[in-house]
Design a protein around this motif. Structure first.
Motif, mmCIF file in Angstrom:
data_model
loop_
_atom_site.group_PDB
_atom_site.id
_atom_site.type_symbol
_atom_site.label_atom_id
_atom_site.label_comp_id
_atom_site.label_asym_id
_atom_site.label_seq_id
_atom_site.Cartn_x
_atom_site.Cartn_y
_atom_site.Cartn_z
ATOM 1 N N PHE A 10 5.116 11.878 -2.608
ATOM 2 C CA PHE A 10 5.523 11.229 -3.851
ATOM 3 C C PHE A 10 5.114 12.094 -5.045
ATOM 4 O O PHE A 10 4.119 12.814 -4.992
ATOM 5 C CB PHE A 10 4.849 9.862 -3.998
ATOM 6 C CG PHE A 10 5.356 8.802 -3.067
ATOM 7 C CD1 PHE A 10 6.658 8.327 -3.164
ATOM 8 C CD2 PHE A 10 4.526 8.260 -2.097
ATOM 9 C CE1 PHE A 10 7.133 7.338 -2.312
ATOM 10 C CE2 PHE A 10 4.977 7.265 -1.247
ATOM 11 C CZ PHE A 10 6.283 6.804 -1.347
ATOM 12 N N GLU B 173 3.687 12.240 -9.004
ATOM 13 C CA GLU B 173 2.738 11.412 -9.746
ATOM 14 C C GLU B 173 3.460 10.341 -10.551
ATOM 15 O O GLU B 173 2.955 9.229 -10.718
ATOM 16 C CB GLU B 173 1.895 12.297 -10.662
ATOM 17 C CG GLU B 173 0.931 13.217 -9.911
ATOM 18 C CD GLU B 173 0.008 13.979 -10.843
ATOM 19 O OE1 GLU B 173 0.004 13.671 -12.065
ATOM 20 O OE2 GLU B 173 -0.720 14.861 -10.358
ATOM 21 N N ALA C 188 1.763 -2.087 -6.433
ATOM 22 C CA ALA C 188 1.289 -1.407 -5.237
ATOM 23 C C ALA C 188 -0.117 -0.849 -5.443
ATOM 24 O O ALA C 188 -0.550 -0.605 -6.579
ATOM 25 C CB ALA C 188 2.243 -0.276 -4.857
ATOM 26 N N ILE D 143 4.220 7.522 -8.148
ATOM 27 C CA ILE D 143 3.006 6.757 -7.868
ATOM 28 C C ILE D 143 2.705 5.799 -9.027
ATOM 29 O O ILE D 143 2.354 4.630 -8.820
ATOM 30 C CB ILE D 143 1.805 7.695 -7.627
ATOM 31 C CG1 ILE D 143 1.995 8.478 -6.320
ATOM 32 C CG2 ILE D 143 0.497 6.915 -7.591
ATOM 33 C CD1 ILE D 143 1.991 7.630 -5.075
ATOM 34 N N LEU E 255 5.100 2.847 -8.811
ATOM 35 C CA LEU E 255 4.747 1.958 -7.708
ATOM 36 C C LEU E 255 3.531 1.105 -8.071
ATOM 37 O O LEU E 255 3.515 -0.105 -7.825
ATOM 38 C CB LEU E 255 4.463 2.776 -6.441
ATOM 39 C CG LEU E 255 5.680 3.409 -5.767
ATOM 40 C CD1 LEU E 255 5.248 4.470 -4.765
ATOM 41 C CD2 LEU E 255 6.523 2.341 -5.066
ATOM 42 N N GLU E 256 2.531 1.729 -8.662
ATOM 43 C CA GLU E 256 1.334 0.983 -9.033
ATOM 44 C C GLU E 256 1.639 -0.032 -10.133
ATOM 45 O O GLU E 256 1.102 -1.147 -10.131
ATOM 46 C CB GLU E 256 0.245 1.953 -9.483
ATOM 47 C CG GLU E 256 -0.317 2.793 -8.331
ATOM 48 C CD GLU E 256 -1.362 3.789 -8.782
ATOM 49 O OE1 GLU E 256 -2.123 4.266 -7.922
ATOM 50 O OE2 GLU E 256 -1.413 4.099 -9.992
ATOM 51 N N SER F 97 -2.497 2.369 -4.325
ATOM 52 C CA SER F 97 -2.475 3.716 -3.761
ATOM 53 C C SER F 97 -3.698 3.901 -2.879
ATOM 54 O O SER F 97 -4.824 3.665 -3.309
ATOM 55 C CB SER F 97 -2.468 4.747 -4.887
ATOM 56 O OG SER F 97 -2.505 6.055 -4.363
ATOM 57 N N GLU G 152 -4.930 10.672 -2.936
ATOM 58 C CA GLU G 152 -5.869 9.576 -3.194
ATOM 59 C C GLU G 152 -7.141 9.826 -2.386
ATOM 60 O O GLU G 152 -7.151 9.718 -1.160
ATOM 61 C CB GLU G 152 -5.244 8.235 -2.778
ATOM 62 C CG GLU G 152 -6.160 7.032 -2.937
ATOM 63 C CD GLU G 152 -6.647 6.862 -4.357
ATOM 64 O OE1 GLU G 152 -7.879 6.922 -4.551
ATOM 65 O OE2 GLU G 152 -5.815 6.675 -5.271
ATOM 66 N N CYS H 123 0.843 -1.195 0.000
ATOM 67 C CA CYS H 123 0.000 0.000 0.000
ATOM 68 C C CYS H 123 0.880 1.248 0.000
ATOM 69 O O CYS H 123 1.835 1.334 0.783
ATOM 70 C CB CYS H 123 -0.908 0.022 1.222
ATOM 71 S SG CYS H 123 -2.193 -1.233 1.207
ATOM 72 N N VAL H 124 0.567 2.179 -0.853
ATOM 73 C CA VAL H 124 1.273 3.458 -0.909
ATOM 74 C C VAL H 124 0.355 4.526 -0.327
ATOM 75 O O VAL H 124 -0.733 4.759 -0.843
ATOM 76 C CB VAL H 124 1.646 3.836 -2.362
ATOM 77 C CG1 VAL H 124 2.432 5.135 -2.365
ATOM 78 C CG2 VAL H 124 2.423 2.727 -3.019
ATOM 79 N N CYS H 125 0.773 5.135 0.750
ATOM 80 C CA CYS H 125 -0.030 6.193 1.364
ATOM 81 C C CYS H 125 0.167 7.473 0.556
ATOM 82 O O CYS H 125 1.274 8.013 0.486
ATOM 83 C CB CYS H 125 0.383 6.387 2.818
ATOM 84 S SG CYS H 125 0.108 4.921 3.827
ATOM 85 N N TYR H 126 -0.918 7.948 -0.057
ATOM 86 C CA TYR H 126 -0.826 9.064 -0.998
ATOM 87 C C TYR H 126 -1.900 10.094 -0.656
ATOM 88 O O TYR H 126 -3.103 9.797 -0.675
ATOM 89 C CB TYR H 126 -1.015 8.534 -2.417
ATOM 90 C CG TYR H 126 -0.771 9.537 -3.520
ATOM 91 C CD1 TYR H 126 0.299 10.442 -3.456
ATOM 92 C CD2 TYR H 126 -1.594 9.558 -4.643
ATOM 93 C CE1 TYR H 126 0.526 11.349 -4.492
ATOM 94 C CE2 TYR H 126 -1.361 10.454 -5.675
ATOM 95 C CZ TYR H 126 -0.304 11.352 -5.588
ATOM 96 O OH TYR H 126 -0.080 12.257 -6.614
#
Length: 257
Positions: free
Chosen positions: A211, A213, A224, A216, A219-220, A226, A174, A168-171
């Motif tokens: 991060f 864009e 990952a 992100i 990562l996705e 978001s 989002e 999980c990426v804390c963004y």
């Protein structure tokens, strides 16, 4: 009761030997005496209640009173991947997340990392981080000391993602998918599949500027998800603690279900 981590070689069949800073802490700070009891762990398979027999300036000898079954480790293995923050924030992150239940820490460099990376200083800084993790694990009555590695590159972080069951990426941008939306179905999936061993989760936290864009997207693309952490914007040193607490709660670590 005070707890100390010792090397496996310091465990005997009936006795243990505690040396170095821990021995000095027992004698000088705690002012312990013979017949006082402690808990010692090798951070892997052995944990025991011991009674002090002899206290010397650099060594404490104790006899094993009872072998214990370690119960301080969560049922989920969570790695906090943290982009290097400014100042002593990483120390706070390691200390508090160790108390909450993090299993390992993966510092990394990202586009908006402000800290000047100095490889010559990394050995000393990483040693300090590991000491903080050890002391926090003792305070929290953990059975293992979380692993702390030196900072890695962005490329190395991306290569690490496939080793986990959930990333999980804390963004902060989002506003759709929230961490709770991901954790509940993940927990149900792990239960239905009778997952062997502790599920491995990685939480990625950006630096003070967040991060980009582009990051992100990378990562996705690497697997990952978001997620948001609610309607409030959290500081980089707060986000990991908040996310980790949510994971511990959702996995039943904040009280048996």
């Amino acid at each position: 009761m005070q707890r100390y981590f010792i090397d496996p070689g310091q465990f005997g069949d009936e006795t243990v030997s505690i040396s170095g800073e821990d021995a000095r802490h027992i004698s000088k700070v705690m002012r312990s005496k013979p017949k006082d009891k402690l808990i010692v762990s090798d951070g892997a398979s052995r944990e025991a209640l011991v009674e002090i027999v002899e206290i010397l300036p650099q060594q404490v000898s104790a006899r094993i009173v009872e072998q214990l079954e370690g119960s301080g480790e969560p049922r989920v293995h969570v790695t906090i991947a943290q982009s290097l923050p400014k100042g002593d924030k990483m120390e706070i992150i390691i200390q508090k997340c160790t108390e909450i239940g993090a299993a390992s820490f993966l510092p990394f460099l990202s586009e908006r990392t402000v800290v000047q990376y100095d490889q010559k200083k990394e050995e000393k800084r990483t040693a300090r981080w590991r000491k903080i993790a050890k002391e926090a694990a003792e305070q929290a009555h953990r059975s293992k000391i979380p692993a702390v590695v030196p900072p890695v590159s962005w490329k190395s972080l991306l290569a690490e993602l496939p080793e986990h069951d959930l990333v999980c990426v804390c963004y902060e941008k989002e506003h759709g998918l929230q961490l709770r939306d991901v954790l509940k179905p993940f927990a149900e999936k792990m239960q239905s599949q009778n997952h062997g061993g502790a599920p491995r989760v990685l939480i990625a936290i950006g630096p003070e500027g967040g991060f980009t864009e582009h990051e992100i997207g990378q990562l996705e693309a690497a697997g990952a998800v978001s997620v948001g952490l609610g309607r409030r914007i959290l500081r980089t040193e707060t986000a990991g603690m908040a996310a980790l607490t949510c994971i511990m709660y959702e996995s039943g670590e904040m009280g048996e279900r």
